[in-house]
Scaffold this motif. Sequence first.
Motif, PDB file in Angstrom:
ATOM      1  N   SER A  95       0.023   0.625  -4.237  1.00 34.74           N
ATOM      2  CA  SER A  95       0.477  -0.462  -5.103  1.00 34.74           C
ATOM      3  C   SER A  95       1.926  -0.242  -5.554  1.00 34.74           C
ATOM      4  O   SER A  95       2.451   0.872  -5.484  1.00 34.74           O
ATOM      5  CB  SER A  95      -0.448  -0.587  -6.317  1.00 34.74           C
ATOM      6  OG  SER A  95      -0.395   0.585  -7.096  1.00 34.74           O
ATOM      7  N   THR A  96       2.536  -1.313  -6.013  1.00 33.21           N
ATOM      8  CA  THR A  96       3.935  -1.272  -6.446  1.00 33.21           C
ATOM      9  C   THR A  96       4.097  -0.404  -7.694  1.00 33.21           C
ATOM     10  O   THR A  96       3.170  -0.260  -8.488  1.00 33.21           O
ATOM     11  CB  THR A  96       4.462  -2.684  -6.744  1.00 33.21           C
ATOM     12  OG1 THR A  96       3.617  -3.296  -7.721  1.00 33.21           O
ATOM     13  CG2 THR A  96       4.489  -3.539  -5.490  1.00 33.21           C
TER      14      THR A  96
ATOM     15  N   SER B 175       0.850  -1.180   0.000  1.00 33.30           N
ATOM     16  CA  SER B 175       0.000   0.000   0.000  1.00 33.30           C
ATOM     17  C   SER B 175       0.888   1.232   0.000  1.00 33.30           C
ATOM     18  O   SER B 175       1.706   1.386   0.904  1.00 33.30           O
ATOM     19  CB  SER B 175      -0.908   0.006   1.228  1.00 33.30           C
ATOM     20  OG  SER B 175      -1.693   1.183   1.231  1.00 33.30           O
TER      21      SER B 175
ATOM     22  N   THR C  94      -1.034  -4.914  -5.477  1.00 32.56           N
ATOM     23  CA  THR C  94      -1.441  -4.548  -4.118  1.00 32.56           C
ATOM     24  C   THR C  94      -1.396  -5.748  -3.179  1.00 32.56           C
ATOM     25  O   THR C  94      -1.260  -5.577  -1.975  1.00 32.56           O
ATOM     26  CB  THR C  94      -2.867  -3.955  -4.076  1.00 32.56           C
ATOM     27  OG1 THR C  94      -3.784  -4.888  -4.647  1.00 32.56           O
ATOM     28  CG2 THR C  94      -2.922  -2.636  -4.823  1.00 32.56           C
TER      29      THR C  94
END
Length: 192
Positions: free
Chosen positions: A45-46, A43, A73
């Motif tokens: 997202s990557t 958190s 995520t």
Amino acid sequence: MPRISALLAAFSLAALPMIEAQAETLTVPSIMEGATALSVGFSPSTAVGDRLRYVLVDIDWEAFNVELPAGLTEGKIPGPSDPGEWEISWLTLGGVVKDQQRMTVEPSTISLSLPAFAEAGSTLEVDWTGPAFRGDKIFVYRESDNQYLVEVPLDQPSPAMVPLNLPEGGYEVLYWYDATKSIMVREWLYVE
């Protein structure tokens, strides 16, 4: 006049939109069994180029360092194999730590079951339990040759059928956990 300037300055600052940086949070379990699927959460997202790294704390051994897909995520990935305290790090493309967590890895339940003796030219049936992640294999290894002579990918359910087109002698049958490049189980076999 100074009071009005201070009041205007305070008003101007209060009128600016508040920009909050979202904390980057990596979520992993506090304890897990070795060589099983690790549930991870990110958190936010990557991002492109983000990585996940596992380090066994006691010996400072980096066992896993892989690029993550952008926009992730949550997911399940191959977890650490060896028991002990691990540091799991979420890194940027440049290696800056976004977040890291510690977790305890308990011994794995990977196993191999096979007879102690088999006939040369036969097919050995090896019952196995394990994660069978991509790249996991059963190897037949001969120490005197320092070679892996047979390789069977674990892409089918147990048992694995292992061809023994080998000369007479002693061998090791190994479970290879590819995620951390580790031999997880070693059983002895004599080919007659």
